[in-house]
Design a protein around this motif. Structure first.
Motif, PDB file in Angstrom:
ATOM      1  N   PRO A 145       0.788  -1.310  -0.195  1.00 49.23           N
ATOM      2  CA  PRO A 145      -0.088  -0.075  -0.016  1.00 49.23           C
ATOM      3  C   PRO A 145       0.940   1.201   0.158  1.00 49.23           C
ATOM      4  O   PRO A 145       2.144   1.303   0.239  1.00 49.23           O
ATOM      5  CB  PRO A 145      -0.829  -0.093   1.291  1.00 49.23           C
ATOM      6  N   ASP A 146       0.209   2.516  -0.256  1.00 47.21           N
ATOM      7  CA  ASP A 146       0.937   3.741  -0.287  1.00 47.21           C
ATOM      8  C   ASP A 146       1.611   4.068   0.892  1.00 47.21           C
ATOM      9  O   ASP A 146       1.037   3.809   1.839  1.00 47.21           O
ATOM     10  CB  ASP A 146       0.058   4.669  -0.643  1.00 47.21           C
ATOM     11  N   GLY A 147       2.980   4.552   1.024  1.00 44.04           N
ATOM     12  CA  GLY A 147       3.421   4.775   2.208  1.00 44.04           C
ATOM     13  C   GLY A 147       4.098   3.543   3.021  1.00 44.04           C
ATOM     14  O   GLY A 147       4.696   3.704   3.885  1.00 44.04           O
ATOM     15  N   PHE A 148       4.289   2.384   2.241  1.00 43.53           N
ATOM     16  CA  PHE A 148       4.893   1.241   2.780  1.00 43.53           C
ATOM     17  C   PHE A 148       5.747   0.680   1.799  1.00 43.53           C
ATOM     18  O   PHE A 148       5.700   0.737   0.408  1.00 43.53           O
ATOM     19  CB  PHE A 148       3.817   0.101   3.229  1.00 43.53           C
ATOM     20  N   THR A 149       6.807  -0.122   2.082  1.00 43.08           N
ATOM     21  CA  THR A 149       7.659  -0.833   1.283  1.00 43.08           C
ATOM     22  C   THR A 149       8.244  -2.325   1.962  1.00 43.08           C
ATOM     23  O   THR A 149       8.113  -2.526   3.055  1.00 43.08           O
ATOM     24  CB  THR A 149       8.895  -0.125   0.923  1.00 43.08           C
ATOM     25  N   TYR A 150       8.440  -3.424   1.159  1.00 46.33           N
ATOM     26  CA  TYR A 150       9.051  -4.590   1.624  1.00 46.33           C
ATOM     27  C   TYR A 150      10.255  -4.291   1.961  1.00 46.33           C
ATOM     28  O   TYR A 150      11.195  -3.820   1.292  1.00 46.33           O
ATOM     29  CB  TYR A 150       8.870  -5.602   0.611  1.00 46.33           C
ATOM     30  N   GLN A 151      10.625  -4.945   3.285  1.00 44.48           N
ATOM     31  CA  GLN A 151      12.187  -5.250   3.742  1.00 44.48           C
ATOM     32  C   GLN A 151      12.592  -6.502   3.961  1.00 44.48           C
ATOM     33  O   GLN A 151      11.662  -7.291   4.371  1.00 44.48           O
ATOM     34  CB  GLN A 151      12.280  -4.142   4.795  1.00 44.48           C
ATOM     35  N   VAL A 152      13.726  -6.881   3.365  1.00 42.82           N
ATOM     36  CA  VAL A 152      14.350  -8.142   3.530  1.00 42.82           C
ATOM     37  C   VAL A 152      15.314  -8.264   4.677  1.00 42.82           C
ATOM     38  O   VAL A 152      16.216  -7.416   4.778  1.00 42.82           O
ATOM     39  CB  VAL A 152      14.991  -8.376   2.066  1.00 42.82           C
ATOM     40  N   TRP A 153      15.111  -9.324   5.452  1.00 43.28           N
ATOM     41  CA  TRP A 153      15.950  -9.819   6.483  1.00 43.28           C
ATOM     42  C   TRP A 153      16.899 -11.187   6.572  1.00 43.28           C
ATOM     43  O   TRP A 153      16.066 -11.938   5.925  1.00 43.28           O
ATOM     44  CB  TRP A 153      15.194  -9.666   7.695  1.00 43.28           C
ATOM     45  N   SER A 154      17.970 -10.775   6.754  1.00 44.05           N
ATOM     46  CA  SER A 154      18.752 -12.127   6.843  1.00 44.05           C
ATOM     47  C   SER A 154      18.742 -12.415   8.373  1.00 44.05           C
ATOM     48  O   SER A 154      19.039 -11.543   9.133  1.00 44.05           O
ATOM     49  CB  SER A 154      20.237 -11.772   6.581  1.00 44.05           C
ATOM     50  N   LEU A 155      18.302 -13.734   8.789  1.00 42.58           N
ATOM     51  CA  LEU A 155      17.991 -14.282  10.057  1.00 42.58           C
ATOM     52  C   LEU A 155      19.194 -15.347  10.606  1.00 42.58           C
ATOM     53  O   LEU A 155      19.337 -16.253   9.799  1.00 42.58           O
ATOM     54  CB  LEU A 155      16.720 -14.784   9.995  1.00 42.58           C
ATOM     55  N   LYS A 156      19.610 -15.100  11.682  1.00 46.28           N
ATOM     56  CA  LYS A 156      20.195 -15.958  12.639  1.00 46.28           C
ATOM     57  C   LYS A 156      19.242 -16.731  13.517  1.00 46.28           C
ATOM     58  O   LYS A 156      18.614 -15.967  14.022  1.00 46.28           O
ATOM     59  CB  LYS A 156      21.568 -15.387  13.376  1.00 46.28           C
ATOM     60  N   LEU A 157      19.202 -17.962  13.609  1.00 47.45           N
ATOM     61  CA  LEU A 157      17.808 -18.368  14.512  1.00 47.45           C
ATOM     62  C   LEU A 157      18.165 -18.794  15.754  1.00 47.45           C
ATOM     63  O   LEU A 157      17.263 -18.850  16.622  1.00 47.45           O
ATOM     64  CB  LEU A 157      17.420 -19.796  13.758  1.00 47.45           C
ATOM     65  N   ASN A 158      19.550 -18.898  16.248  1.00 51.07           N
ATOM     66  CA  ASN A 158      19.895 -19.070  17.629  1.00 51.07           C
ATOM     67  C   ASN A 158      20.749 -18.509  18.271  1.00 51.07           C
ATOM     68  O   ASN A 158      22.158 -18.863  17.939  1.00 51.07           O
ATOM     69  CB  ASN A 158      19.814 -20.801  18.074  1.00 51.07           C
ATOM     70  N   PRO A 159      20.658 -17.367  18.808  1.00 44.20           N
ATOM     71  CA  PRO A 159      19.330 -16.681  19.131  1.00 44.20           C
ATOM     72  C   PRO A 159      18.852 -16.047  17.764  1.00 44.20           C
ATOM     73  O   PRO A 159      19.715 -15.738  16.769  1.00 44.20           O
ATOM     74  CB  PRO A 159      19.571 -15.578  20.258  1.00 44.20           C
ATOM     75  N   LEU A 160      17.414 -15.818  17.816  1.00 45.14           N
ATOM     76  CA  LEU A 160      16.981 -15.165  16.507  1.00 45.14           C
ATOM     77  C   LEU A 160      17.577 -13.583  16.643  1.00 45.14           C
ATOM     78  O   LEU A 160      17.361 -12.939  17.550  1.00 45.14           O
ATOM     79  CB  LEU A 160      15.533 -15.044  16.657  1.00 45.14           C
ATOM     80  N   THR A 161      18.396 -13.515  15.364  1.00 45.32           N
ATOM     81  CA  THR A 161      18.965 -12.217  15.395  1.00 45.32           C
ATOM     82  C   THR A 161      18.571 -11.563  13.744  1.00 45.32           C
ATOM     83  O   THR A 161      19.232 -12.262  12.790  1.00 45.32           O
ATOM     84  CB  THR A 161      20.580 -12.373  15.326  1.00 45.32           C
ATOM     85  N   PRO A 162      17.648 -10.833  13.519  1.00 47.34           N
ATOM     86  CA  PRO A 162      17.613 -10.278  12.032  1.00 47.34           C
ATOM     87  C   PRO A 162      18.513  -9.069  11.866  1.00 47.34           C
ATOM     88  O   PRO A 162      18.846  -8.236  12.675  1.00 47.34           O
ATOM     89  CB  PRO A 162      16.122  -9.744  12.078  1.00 47.34           C
ATOM     90  N   THR A 163      18.823  -9.074  10.477  1.00 49.33           N
ATOM     91  CA  THR A 163      19.678  -8.015  10.078  1.00 49.33           C
ATOM     92  C   THR A 163      19.066  -7.739   8.823  1.00 49.33           C
ATOM     93  O   THR A 163      19.008  -8.447   7.858  1.00 49.33           O
ATOM     94  CB  THR A 163      21.370  -8.644   9.784  1.00 49.33           C
ATOM     95  N   SER A 164      18.938  -6.396   8.558  1.00 51.79           N
ATOM     96  CA  SER A 164      18.499  -5.990   7.183  1.00 51.79           C
ATOM     97  C   SER A 164      19.404  -5.915   6.168  1.00 51.79           C
ATOM     98  O   SER A 164      20.607  -5.552   6.456  1.00 51.79           O
ATOM     99  CB  SER A 164      17.745  -4.348   7.328  1.00 51.79           C
ATOM    100  N   ILE A 165      18.904  -6.428   4.834  1.00 47.99           N
ATOM    101  CA  ILE A 165      19.868  -6.165   3.773  1.00 47.99           C
ATOM    102  C   ILE A 165      19.160  -5.471   2.668  1.00 47.99           C
ATOM    103  O   ILE A 165      19.842  -5.668   1.558  1.00 47.99           O
ATOM    104  CB  ILE A 165      20.027  -7.976   3.237  1.00 47.99           C
ATOM    105  N   GLY A 166      18.231  -4.928   2.892  1.00 52.94           N
ATOM    106  CA  GLY A 166      17.513  -4.086   1.725  1.00 52.94           C
ATOM    107  C   GLY A 166      16.036  -3.886   1.449  1.00 52.94           C
ATOM    108  O   GLY A 166      15.426  -4.762   2.346  1.00 52.94           O
ATOM    109  N   LEU A 167      15.812  -2.874   0.987  1.00 55.76           N
ATOM    110  CA  LEU A 167      14.265  -2.788   0.403  1.00 55.76           C
ATOM    111  C   LEU A 167      13.940  -3.090  -0.801  1.00 55.76           C
ATOM    112  O   LEU A 167      14.810  -3.093  -1.911  1.00 55.76           O
ATOM    113  CB  LEU A 167      13.972  -1.240   0.965  1.00 55.76           C
ATOM    114  N   LEU A 168      12.691  -3.390  -1.084  1.00 58.05           N
ATOM    115  CA  LEU A 168      12.503  -3.827  -2.460  1.00 58.05           C
ATOM    116  C   LEU A 168      11.613  -2.418  -2.780  1.00 58.05           C
ATOM    117  O   LEU A 168      10.338  -2.552  -3.150  1.00 58.05           O
ATOM    118  CB  LEU A 168      11.386  -5.138  -2.350  1.00 58.05           C
ATOM    119  N   ASP A 169      12.259  -1.418  -2.907  1.00 59.48           N
ATOM    120  CA  ASP A 169      11.706  -0.384  -3.621  1.00 59.48           C
ATOM    121  C   ASP A 169      11.374  -0.471  -4.980  1.00 59.48           C
ATOM    122  O   ASP A 169      11.513  -1.178  -5.811  1.00 59.48           O
ATOM    123  CB  ASP A 169      12.749   0.980  -3.386  1.00 59.48           C
ATOM    124  N   ASP A 170      10.443   0.588  -5.363  1.00 55.35           N
ATOM    125  CA  ASP A 170       9.884   0.772  -6.575  1.00 55.35           C
ATOM    126  C   ASP A 170       9.075  -0.499  -7.109  1.00 55.35           C
ATOM    127  O   ASP A 170       9.353  -0.884  -8.213  1.00 55.35           O
ATOM    128  CB  ASP A 170      10.841   0.991  -7.658  1.00 55.35           C
TER     129      ASP A 170
END
Length: 264
Positions: free
Chosen positions: A193-218
C-alpha cells in the motif's frame, strides 16, 4: 455609328480576351482610334482584368512576390508596363504568366515545406523506435544476466512461504555465498500500500537475530519483480516484512509476509 450600342455589344470584352478574328480585331482598333469613348472602354476593361488577376493570386508573405520576381528575372525580364493602344493584350499576358508562375513556385515551396515536415516526423519516429529497441535490448540483456546468476551452481535457492498476515504470499531467495549476493524473486507478493515497502531480513535462528539487507523499492514499476541485494551475513533464514517507507531498524513481526530457512 451608335458608339454606346457598340460598347454594349460585348465585342470589346472579346477583343481584350483575344477571342475575335483578325478582321474583327482590325475593326475594333479602327473604331478605338476614331472614337475616344471606345478607346477608354478598352482601357477600362484591361484595367479590370489586371485587378482581377492580382486579386486572384495566392496570399504570400510581404516580400514573397519580390522573391518570385527575382526568380523570374533570371529567365525573362519582368517589367509590367501600363497598357498602350498598340499592345492591349500584352500587359495582361505578362501579368497572367507571372501570376501562374508565382502560383507554381508557391505551390512548390508549400510542398517542399510539407515534405521537410514529413521527413522530420519520420526521423523522430525512427529515433523513438531506436530508443525503444535499445531499451528493450538492455532489458533483455539484464534478464539474461539475472537468469545466468540464478542458475549458477553456487546459488542456494530458499523458498519463502506465506505467513499469518498473508498466507497466500510467497517468494524465493537465490543466495550466492561466494559473491555475497541475494536475488529476491518477489512475484508472489501483493503490491504494497501507499507509504509502505517490503524489507528483506537475513536471520540467525539461535538466538533469533534479524539483519536488514535491503528494501524492495519501486515495487510497482519493477515488472520482473527480481531485486538484487548485498548479503555478507551467515544467513540461516530469510524473511520479508512490510515496513513504512524508508524501512525499519527491526522487523515488524506482525507484518511478516514470507519466511524460509536455508537448506529446508
Amino acid at each position: 455609328m451608335d458608339v454606346k450600342e457598340y460598347i454594349a455589344s460585348g465585342k470589346l470584352e472579346l477583343y481584350v480576351a483575344g477571342a475575335l478574328s483578325p478582321e474583327e480585331n482590325l475593326e475594333v482598333q479602327h473604331y478605338a482610334i476614331q472614337y475616344p469613348e471606345i478607346r477608354k472602354e478598352i482601357e477600362e476593361i484591361e484595367k479590370a482584368i489586371l485587378e482581377l488577376t492580382k486579386a486572384a493570386s495566392p496570399k504570400m508573405p510581404e516580400n514573397g512576390f519580390a522573391k518570385v520576381k527575382a526568380e523570374i528575372d533570371d529567365v525573362i525580364p519582368f517589367t509590367p508596363q501600363a497598357s498602350s493602344k498598340g499592345t492591349p493584350w500584352g500587359s495582361y499576358l505578362g501579368w497572367a504568366a507571372s501570376v501562374l508562375l508565382a502560383i507554381g513556385l508557391f505551390w512548390m515551396y508549400t510542398e517542399n515545406s510539407k515534405l521537410k515536415s514529413e521527413i522530420e516526423l519520420t526521423n523522430q519516429e525512427k529515433q523513438s523506435l531506436e530508443d525503444i529497441l535499445s531499451d528493450t535490448q538492455e532489458e533483455i540483456t539484464s534478464k539474461e544476466t539475472l537468469l545466468q546468476e540464478i542458475r549458477d551452481r553456487n546459488v542456494a535457492v530458499v523458498a519463502l512461504g506465506g505467513q499469518t498476515v498473508s498466507p497466500e504470499s510467497y517468494a524465493k531467495a537465490y543466495w550466492n555465498k561466494e559473491e555475497n549476493k541475494v536475488i529476491i524473486d518477489a512475484q508472489g507478493l501483493p503490491e504494497p500500500p501507499d507509504g509502505f515497502t517490503y524489507q528483506v531480513w537475513s536471520l540467525k535462528l539461535n538466538p533469533l537475530t534479524p539483519t536488514s539487507i535491503g528494501l524492495l523499492d519501486d515495487f510497482a514499476s519493477q515488472d520482473t519483480k527480481l531485486f538484487t541485494l548485498e548479503n555478507a551475513n551467515e544467513s540461516e533464514a530469510f524473511g520479508i516484512t512490510l515496513e513504512p517507507e524508508g524501512g525499519s531498524e527491526t522487523p515488524t513481526l506482525d507484518q511478516l509476509y514470507t519466511l524460509g530457512a536455508v537448506g529446508s
